[in-house]
Design a protein around this motif. Sequence first.
Motif: not given
Length: 530
Positions: A526-530
């Motif tokens: 999720k963090a990477k995506h953001e």
Amino acid sequence: MEWYPALASILLFVAVQSCDGGKVLVFPVDGSHWLNMKLLIEALHTRGHQITVLRSSTSWYVSQLSPHYTSITIPLEQPQNMEDQAFMASFLNRSIEIRRHEGTVWAFLAFYSNLFSMLEQSQKTVSLMLTTMFENRTLMQEVKESQYDVVLADPCFPAGPILAHYLKLPLVFNVRWLPTGEAHFAIAPSPMSYVPQLFSLNTDKMDLSQRLKNVFYHGLLFYMFHFVTNPPYQAFCDRYFSNGVNVLSLIQEADIWLMRMDFTFEFPRPTMPNVVYIGGFNCRPSKPLPSDLEAFVHSSGDHGVVVMSLGTLFGNLGPEISEVIAAAFARLPQKVVWRYLGQQPSNLGNNTLLVKWLPQNDMLGHPKTRAFVTHGGTNGIYEAIYHGVPVLGIPLVFDQFDNMVRLKSLGVAEVVEVTTLEVESLTRALQNVLDPEKPYRDNMHRLSQLHHDKPLKPMDSATFWVEFVMRHKGAAHLRTESYKLPWYVYHSIDVIMLLVISGLFMVALFCALCTCLMRALARRGKAKHE
Ligand SMILES: *[C@@H]1O[C@H](CO)[C@@H](O)[C@H](O)[C@H]1NC(C)=O
Ligand SMILES: *[C@@H]1O[C@H](CO)[C@@H](O)[C@H](O)[C@H]1NC(C)=O
Ligand SMILES: *[C@@H]1O[C@H](CO)[C@@H](O)[C@H](O)[C@H]1NC(C)=O
């Protein structure tokens, strides 16, 4: 094969090496059990041991005076019912009456309540004998000071184990029955799937319904022990011993179990290192018959003779049944020797001789004997096996039905039911057993050969092991620890529980780890995506 004779002679050599004159204290069981205890006592006496027998004043099987032992007589008011012939006759009468209604729930309940109340009375009388003995301080002091080397007991009535515990002496059993039922069940693993339980009439091959029956009779014997046979002795122990002594564990502590059984007759089953098999130790080569009996037997010509006896406890089966038996005998070409007490049946054939007493072993060993008609007590059965005589069984009570199941499955016997006895069917059964074309006789000869083919005679192993226990002051090294364990340890329930719980814990831990990992991955994704 070559080492076999060598081994046999070594064993024999060891067996005849006596330990010098030990002192043996015997607590026998009265009645037919005494007959074979007496033989063991005679053998021990011959080998130079001093023997003392405990008897009750009301006993008429165990005589007070004997060249083979000295006796201690415990005063009792009433005889133990198993040695009371009138009582046994009425007990048998009632058992037969009840069996006429076989198959009904009433008959089942009546049969076992008749049996259990009889056992309860006997057990109470024997425990009373023990109490009378313990209450006599002088006597107990004398017994203690006599310094016996070993107690030899028949634990069917477990007074012997209690006395041995009190005197702190090694203990040897001459045993087949315990208050719990068949003796192996108290010490050796006995899987219900192939070890037939007493009274179940099962063989060692059981289908589902028979295995259910096996478990059912296991429950019945559990009931018998806890509510019928054990309470008098447990009450005794609670009164005379302080530290919560349990009768069954006193029994299980015995050093050597001389089992009156042999695997030519019994179904194979697991056993223990301190069990010694002496089945057939009561049998001997036959001696010549008294001259009148010999003349009668000789007159039978090539047809030979049939021998019938219902053992020490039962003289006859009442007039009706006796007449059926007499009629069937009268039809045979053989001669018949019948041990019979009471009034002579009116239709007795002229080929039949009634006798009040029978030298059974000598009769069975006679070359002219062709068949043995018996109630199926084990003493008689082993004599029949020893001498190779096929059997017609008329089982009456106790273990006799199960004994007959064994003989029948070995193909050496026909069995008839006493309550439905008819001249026609009984004659046919007799003719079958007597017929040399039928397999009964050959099967019995084969069984007899197997029974005889062993390195040491049963009586020699019996005396060897009694002396072994005297020499070494017990045989604790042969006794397993099983009887000290609580049931959940014995069956490893605690281990299984531990494994199951730790297994579940590992699975839970694994799941938790997986969940954490997934969450962490998801968060990072999720963090990477953001
Ligand atoms: C057995 O019982 C029957 C009837 O129940 C009776 O007639 C007979 O006398 C009894 N026999 C003995 C030996 O007690
Ligand atoms: C106790 O035992 C002794 C020795 O055996 C015997 O002489 C005595 O009569 C017994 N006493 C009773 C009350 O039975
Ligand atoms: C025995 O009885 C049978 C028939 O019942 C008869 O034929 C035979 O002669 C009798 N034998 C003797 C010795 O009496």
